[in-house]
Motif scaffolding. Structure first.
Motif, PDB file in Angstrom:
ATOM      1  N   GLU A   1       0.825  -1.211   0.000  1.00 43.80           N
ATOM      2  CA  GLU A   1       0.000   0.000   0.000  1.00 43.80           C
ATOM      3  C   GLU A   1       0.857   1.259   0.000  1.00 43.80           C
ATOM      4  O   GLU A   1       0.388   2.346  -0.322  1.00 43.80           O
ATOM      5  N   GLY A   2       2.122   1.117   0.335  1.00 51.84           N
ATOM      6  CA  GLY A   2       3.035   2.250   0.330  1.00 51.84           C
ATOM      7  C   GLY A   2       3.152   2.909  -1.034  1.00 51.84           C
ATOM      8  O   GLY A   2       3.370   4.116  -1.138  1.00 51.84           O
ATOM      9  N   VAL A   3       2.992   2.128  -2.102  1.00 50.28           N
ATOM     10  CA  VAL A   3       3.046   2.692  -3.457  1.00 50.28           C
ATOM     11  C   VAL A   3       1.874   3.650  -3.649  1.00 50.28           C
ATOM     12  O   VAL A   3       2.045   4.770  -4.144  1.00 50.28           O
ATOM     13  N   GLU A   4       0.690   3.217  -3.254  1.00 53.60           N
ATOM     14  CA  GLU A   4      -0.487   4.076  -3.346  1.00 53.60           C
ATOM     15  C   GLU A   4      -0.292   5.344  -2.530  1.00 53.60           C
ATOM     16  O   GLU A   4      -0.558   6.455  -2.990  1.00 53.60           O
ATOM     17  N   TRP A   5       0.176   5.181  -1.294  1.00 58.12           N
ATOM     18  CA  TRP A   5       0.376   6.320  -0.412  1.00 58.12           C
ATOM     19  C   TRP A   5       1.361   7.317  -1.018  1.00 58.12           C
ATOM     20  O   TRP A   5       1.141   8.529  -1.012  1.00 58.12           O
ATOM     21  N   ALA A   6       2.482   6.792  -1.528  1.00 62.56           N
ATOM     22  CA  ALA A   6       3.527   7.655  -2.083  1.00 62.56           C
ATOM     23  C   ALA A   6       3.022   8.425  -3.298  1.00 62.56           C
ATOM     24  O   ALA A   6       3.267   9.631  -3.425  1.00 62.56           O
TER      25      ALA A   6
END
Length: 158
Positions: A3-8
């Motif tokens: 989910e870090g990709v989405e957040w970034a």
């Protein structure tokens, strides 16, 4: 993919829409998406390490984009958060179990599952590398033309 990709990706868009002349704190960025600041900070630090964002320490510190959205691809974001390694890792399970009785020559060629996955991943990476965050921003603004103003208004109130 984490989910870090989405957040970034969302934080990069947000930094652009906010248009602030000063760095934006992790806490402030996290508030806009109701995300845990410590975990978001790890993603933001990965963006800094990749040269996508810059970080300013201190009480008035925070994050800014290091380059315009036109110069940041979706693949840049994925690589910053997930790393450069292939998503599929072949462990050669074909050599175990029933494969232990096969001659070594049966394994001289590349695993066909690995080949298929690599081909798909290369297409996926190419598609992400061809799409900039400016393209993503344009799509979001076509879907919601007032989005930048709404974002700035929300942050002005919070």
């Amino acid at each position: 993919m984490s989910e870090g990709v989405e957040w970034a990706a969302h934080c990069c868009l947000l930094l652009d829409w906010m248009g602030e002349d000063r760095p934006v704190s992790t806490t402030r960025l996290a508030a806009g998406f109701e995300l845990p600041p410590p975990y978001l900070n790890k993603q933001l630090q990965a963006l800094v390490k990749a040269g996508i964002a810059t970080s300013t320490p201190g009480a008035r510190g925070g994050f800014r984009l290091a380059r315009p959205l036109e110069k940041i691809t979706m693949m840049d974001i994925v690589a910053a958060i997930e790393g450069p390694e292939d998503a599929f890792q072949c462990t050669e399970i074909r050599r175990r179990g029933a494969g232990t009785e096969s001659p070594a020559s049966a394994f001289e060629g590349r695993c066909s599952v690995s080949t298929a996955m690599r081909k798909a991943e290369l297409a996926w990476r190419k598609a992400l590398a061809e799409q900039t965050l400016a393209d993503v921003r344009a799509g979001a603004e076509r879907a919601s033309p007032r989005l930048p103003q709404l974002i700035r208004a929300w942050y002005a109130r919070h």
